[in-house]
Design a protein around this motif. Structure first.
Motif, PDB file in Angstrom:
ATOM      1  N   PRO A  54      25.315-128.493 106.703  1.00 47.51           N
ATOM      2  CA  PRO A  54      25.738-127.405 107.589  1.00 47.51           C
ATOM      3  C   PRO A  54      27.085-126.810 107.205  1.00 47.51           C
ATOM      4  O   PRO A  54      27.415-125.715 107.638  1.00 47.51           O
ATOM      5  CB  PRO A  54      25.802-128.071 108.963  1.00 47.51           C
ATOM      6  N   GLU A  55      27.861-127.512 106.381  1.00 45.92           N
ATOM      7  CA  GLU A  55      29.180-127.016 106.013  1.00 45.92           C
ATOM      8  C   GLU A  55      29.112-125.689 105.277  1.00 45.92           C
ATOM      9  O   GLU A  55      29.992-124.843 105.406  1.00 45.92           O
ATOM     10  CB  GLU A  55      29.929-128.043 105.154  1.00 45.92           C
ATOM     11  N   TYR A  56      28.068-125.480 104.479  1.00 47.05           N
ATOM     12  CA  TYR A  56      27.926-124.226 103.746  1.00 47.05           C
ATOM     13  C   TYR A  56      27.711-123.058 104.708  1.00 47.05           C
ATOM     14  O   TYR A  56      28.319-121.992 104.551  1.00 47.05           O
ATOM     15  CB  TYR A  56      26.777-124.303 102.756  1.00 47.05           C
ATOM     16  N   ALA A  57      26.849-123.250 105.681  1.00 42.42           N
ATOM     17  CA  ALA A  57      26.602-122.190 106.661  1.00 42.42           C
ATOM     18  C   ALA A  57      27.844-121.934 107.503  1.00 42.42           C
ATOM     19  O   ALA A  57      28.144-120.778 107.838  1.00 42.42           O
ATOM     20  CB  ALA A  57      25.419-122.559 107.555  1.00 42.42           C
ATOM     21  N   ILE A  58      28.589-122.973 107.835  1.00 44.32           N
ATOM     22  CA  ILE A  58      29.815-122.812 108.616  1.00 44.32           C
ATOM     23  C   ILE A  58      30.841-122.023 107.806  1.00 44.32           C
ATOM     24  O   ILE A  58      31.505-121.121 108.331  1.00 44.32           O
ATOM     25  CB  ILE A  58      30.372-124.176 109.047  1.00 44.32           C
ATOM     26  N   ALA A  59      30.976-122.335 106.514  1.00 46.88           N
ATOM     27  CA  ALA A  59      31.929-121.614 105.668  1.00 46.88           C
ATOM     28  C   ALA A  59      31.566-120.137 105.571  1.00 46.88           C
ATOM     29  O   ALA A  59      32.444-119.265 105.655  1.00 46.88           O
ATOM     30  CB  ALA A  59      31.970-122.250 104.281  1.00 46.88           C
ATOM     31  N   VAL A  60      30.288-119.841 105.431  1.00 47.04           N
ATOM     32  CA  VAL A  60      29.854-118.443 105.375  1.00 47.04           C
ATOM     33  C   VAL A  60      30.110-117.766 106.720  1.00 47.04           C
ATOM     34  O   VAL A  60      30.512-116.599 106.772  1.00 47.04           O
ATOM     35  CB  VAL A  60      28.370-118.355 104.974  1.00 47.04           C
ATOM     36  N   GLY A  61      29.897-118.479 107.807  1.00 46.22           N
ATOM     37  CA  GLY A  61      30.176-117.927 109.125  1.00 46.22           C
ATOM     38  C   GLY A  61      31.641-117.596 109.314  1.00 46.22           C
ATOM     39  O   GLY A  61      31.990-116.530 109.834  1.00 46.22           O
ATOM     40  N   VAL A  62      32.521-118.487 108.879  1.00 44.33           N
ATOM     41  CA  VAL A  62      33.964-118.242 108.981  1.00 44.33           C
ATOM     42  C   VAL A  62      34.348-117.034 108.135  1.00 44.33           C
ATOM     43  O   VAL A  62      35.089-116.153 108.590  1.00 44.33           O
ATOM     44  CB  VAL A  62      34.763-119.493 108.552  1.00 44.33           C
ATOM     45  N   LEU A  63      33.842-116.974 106.909  1.00 44.48           N
ATOM     46  CA  LEU A  63      34.148-115.833 106.040  1.00 44.48           C
ATOM     47  C   LEU A  63      33.609-114.522 106.611  1.00 44.48           C
ATOM     48  O   LEU A  63      34.259-113.474 106.504  1.00 44.48           O
ATOM     49  CB  LEU A  63      33.578-116.068 104.644  1.00 44.48           C
ATOM     50  N   THR A  64      32.449-114.576 107.238  1.00 42.43           N
ATOM     51  CA  THR A  64      31.889-113.370 107.859  1.00 42.43           C
ATOM     52  C   THR A  64      32.760-112.895 109.009  1.00 42.43           C
ATOM     53  O   THR A  64      33.052-111.699 109.132  1.00 42.43           O
ATOM     54  CB  THR A  64      30.460-113.645 108.350  1.00 42.43           C
ATOM     55  N   ILE A  65      33.189-113.816 109.850  1.00 45.26           N
ATOM     56  CA  ILE A  65      34.044-113.453 110.990  1.00 45.26           C
ATOM     57  C   ILE A  65      35.368-112.869 110.499  1.00 45.26           C
ATOM     58  O   ILE A  65      35.826-111.836 110.996  1.00 45.26           O
ATOM     59  CB  ILE A  65      34.276-114.669 111.904  1.00 45.26           C
ATOM     60  N   ILE A  66      35.972-113.516 109.503  1.00 44.44           N
ATOM     61  CA  ILE A  66      37.238-113.017 108.958  1.00 44.44           C
ATOM     62  C   ILE A  66      37.038-111.634 108.342  1.00 44.44           C
ATOM     63  O   ILE A  66      37.858-110.730 108.543  1.00 44.44           O
ATOM     64  CB  ILE A  66      37.814-114.011 107.936  1.00 44.44           C
ATOM     65  N   SER A  67      35.961-111.449 107.605  1.00 45.10           N
ATOM     66  CA  SER A  67      35.682-110.146 106.981  1.00 45.10           C
ATOM     67  C   SER A  67      35.498-109.058 108.033  1.00 45.10           C
ATOM     68  O   SER A  67      35.989-107.931 107.862  1.00 45.10           O
ATOM     69  CB  SER A  67      34.432-110.231 106.110  1.00 45.10           C
ATOM     70  N   LEU A  68      34.783-109.374 109.107  1.00 47.06           N
ATOM     71  CA  LEU A  68      34.581-108.381 110.162  1.00 47.06           C
ATOM     72  C   LEU A  68      35.889-108.015 110.858  1.00 47.06           C
ATOM     73  O   LEU A  68      36.119-106.845 111.192  1.00 47.06           O
ATOM     74  CB  LEU A  68      33.563-108.901 111.177  1.00 47.06           C
ATOM     75  N   ILE A  69      36.757-109.003 111.060  1.00 46.89           N
ATOM     76  CA  ILE A  69      38.052-108.732 111.693  1.00 46.89           C
ATOM     77  C   ILE A  69      38.908-107.844 110.790  1.00 46.89           C
ATOM     78  O   ILE A  69      39.513-106.869 111.250  1.00 46.89           O
ATOM     79  CB  ILE A  69      38.772-110.045 112.034  1.00 46.89           C
ATOM     80  N   VAL A  70      38.956-108.168 109.503  1.00 50.62           N
ATOM     81  CA  VAL A  70      39.730-107.363 108.557  1.00 50.62           C
ATOM     82  C   VAL A  70      39.164-105.943 108.488  1.00 50.62           C
ATOM     83  O   VAL A  70      39.918-104.962 108.510  1.00 50.62           O
ATOM     84  CB  VAL A  70      39.744-108.036 107.164  1.00 50.62           C
ATOM     85  N   PHE A  71      37.851-105.823 108.405  1.00 49.34           N
ATOM     86  CA  PHE A  71      37.219-104.505 108.334  1.00 49.34           C
ATOM     87  C   PHE A  71      37.503-103.691 109.593  1.00 49.34           C
ATOM     88  O   PHE A  71      37.807-102.493 109.516  1.00 49.34           O
ATOM     89  CB  PHE A  71      35.709-104.670 108.140  1.00 49.34           C
ATOM     90  N   ALA A  72      37.422-104.331 110.756  1.00 49.81           N
ATOM     91  CA  ALA A  72      37.701-103.628 112.014  1.00 49.81           C
ATOM     92  C   ALA A  72      39.170-103.173 112.067  1.00 49.81           C
ATOM     93  O   ALA A  72      39.466-102.070 112.539  1.00 49.81           O
ATOM     94  CB  ALA A  72      37.394-104.532 113.200  1.00 49.81           C
ATOM     95  N   ASN A  73      40.078-103.999 111.553  1.00 45.42           N
ATOM     96  CA  ASN A  73      41.493-103.608 111.522  1.00 45.42           C
ATOM     97  C   ASN A  73      41.720-102.443 110.564  1.00 45.42           C
ATOM     98  O   ASN A  73      42.510-101.551 110.853  1.00 45.42           O
ATOM     99  CB  ASN A  73      42.377-104.785 111.136  1.00 45.42           C
ATOM    100  N   LEU A  74      41.051-102.460 109.430  1.00 43.15           N
ATOM    101  CA  LEU A  74      41.194-101.366 108.472  1.00 43.15           C
ATOM    102  C   LEU A  74      40.660-100.058 109.053  1.00 43.15           C
ATOM    103  O   LEU A  74      41.262 -98.997 108.856  1.00 43.15           O
ATOM    104  CB  LEU A  74      40.489-101.695 107.163  1.00 43.15           C
ATOM    105  N   ILE A  75      39.575-100.117 109.758  1.00 42.08           N
ATOM    106  CA  ILE A  75      39.031 -98.919 110.410  1.00 42.08           C
ATOM    107  C   ILE A  75      39.995 -98.428 111.480  1.00 42.08           C
ATOM    108  O   ILE A  75      40.230 -97.233 111.615  1.00 42.08           O
ATOM    109  CB  ILE A  75      37.631 -99.207 110.998  1.00 42.08           C
ATOM    110  N   GLY A  76      40.554 -99.363 112.236  1.00 48.93           N
ATOM    111  CA  GLY A  76      41.495 -98.990 113.276  1.00 48.93           C
ATOM    112  C   GLY A  76      42.760 -98.370 112.730  1.00 48.93           C
ATOM    113  O   GLY A  76      43.316 -97.438 113.304  1.00 48.93           O
ATOM    114  N   ILE A  77      43.223 -98.857 111.583  1.00 47.28           N
ATOM    115  CA  ILE A  77      44.433 -98.304 110.971  1.00 47.28           C
ATOM    116  C   ILE A  77      44.157 -96.934 110.380  1.00 47.28           C
ATOM    117  O   ILE A  77      44.944 -96.001 110.530  1.00 47.28           O
ATOM    118  CB  ILE A  77      44.962 -99.270 109.887  1.00 47.28           C
ATOM    119  N   ALA A  78      43.001 -96.790 109.736  1.00 48.05           N
ATOM    120  CA  ALA A  78      42.674 -95.519 109.087  1.00 48.05           C
ATOM    121  C   ALA A  78      42.272 -94.449 110.093  1.00 48.05           C
ATOM    122  O   ALA A  78      42.432 -93.259 109.841  1.00 48.05           O
ATOM    123  CB  ALA A  78      41.551 -95.730 108.067  1.00 48.05           C
ATOM    124  N   GLY A  79      41.673 -94.885 111.221  1.00 48.29           N
ATOM    125  CA  GLY A  79      41.126 -93.910 112.166  1.00 48.29           C
ATOM    126  C   GLY A  79      42.069 -93.546 113.188  1.00 48.29           C
ATOM    127  O   GLY A  79      42.829 -92.941 113.630  1.00 48.29           O
TER     128      GLY A  79
END
Length: 79
Positions: A54-79
């Motif tokens: 399960p550690e592999y799926a957890i790592a992908v989940g953490v990376l997905t959450i971090i990526s979504l947060i960064v992407f949302a911040n970039l959209i917020g800064i640009a928009g």
């Protein structure tokens, strides 16, 4: 006075342990669920298998959450 301080220390330790267990459990469930879905989508259903770690799926989940947060911040800064 000393008994009260000892009781506060003991209860404080118990509460910290309980909070840690609850947060760890929720983190495990949320990140594993997100990671499992992302891996199933990316690999077109081939991975993760039932007996995989399960550690592999957890790592992908953490990376997905971090990526979504960064992407949302970039959209917020640009928009």
């Amino acid at each position: 006075m000393i008994m009260e301080e000892a009781l506060v220390l003991i209860l404080g330790g118990i509460v910290r342990i309980l909070i840690w267990v609850v947060v760890e459990f929720c983190f495990y469930i949320v990140c594993w669920s997100i990671g499992w879905c992302v891996l199933k989508f990316i690999t077109i259903g081939r991975y993760p298998k039932l007996n995989s770690k399960p550690e592999y799926a957890i790592a992908v989940g953490v990376l997905t959450i971090i990526s979504l947060i960064v992407f949302a911040n970039l959209i917020g800064i640009a928009g």
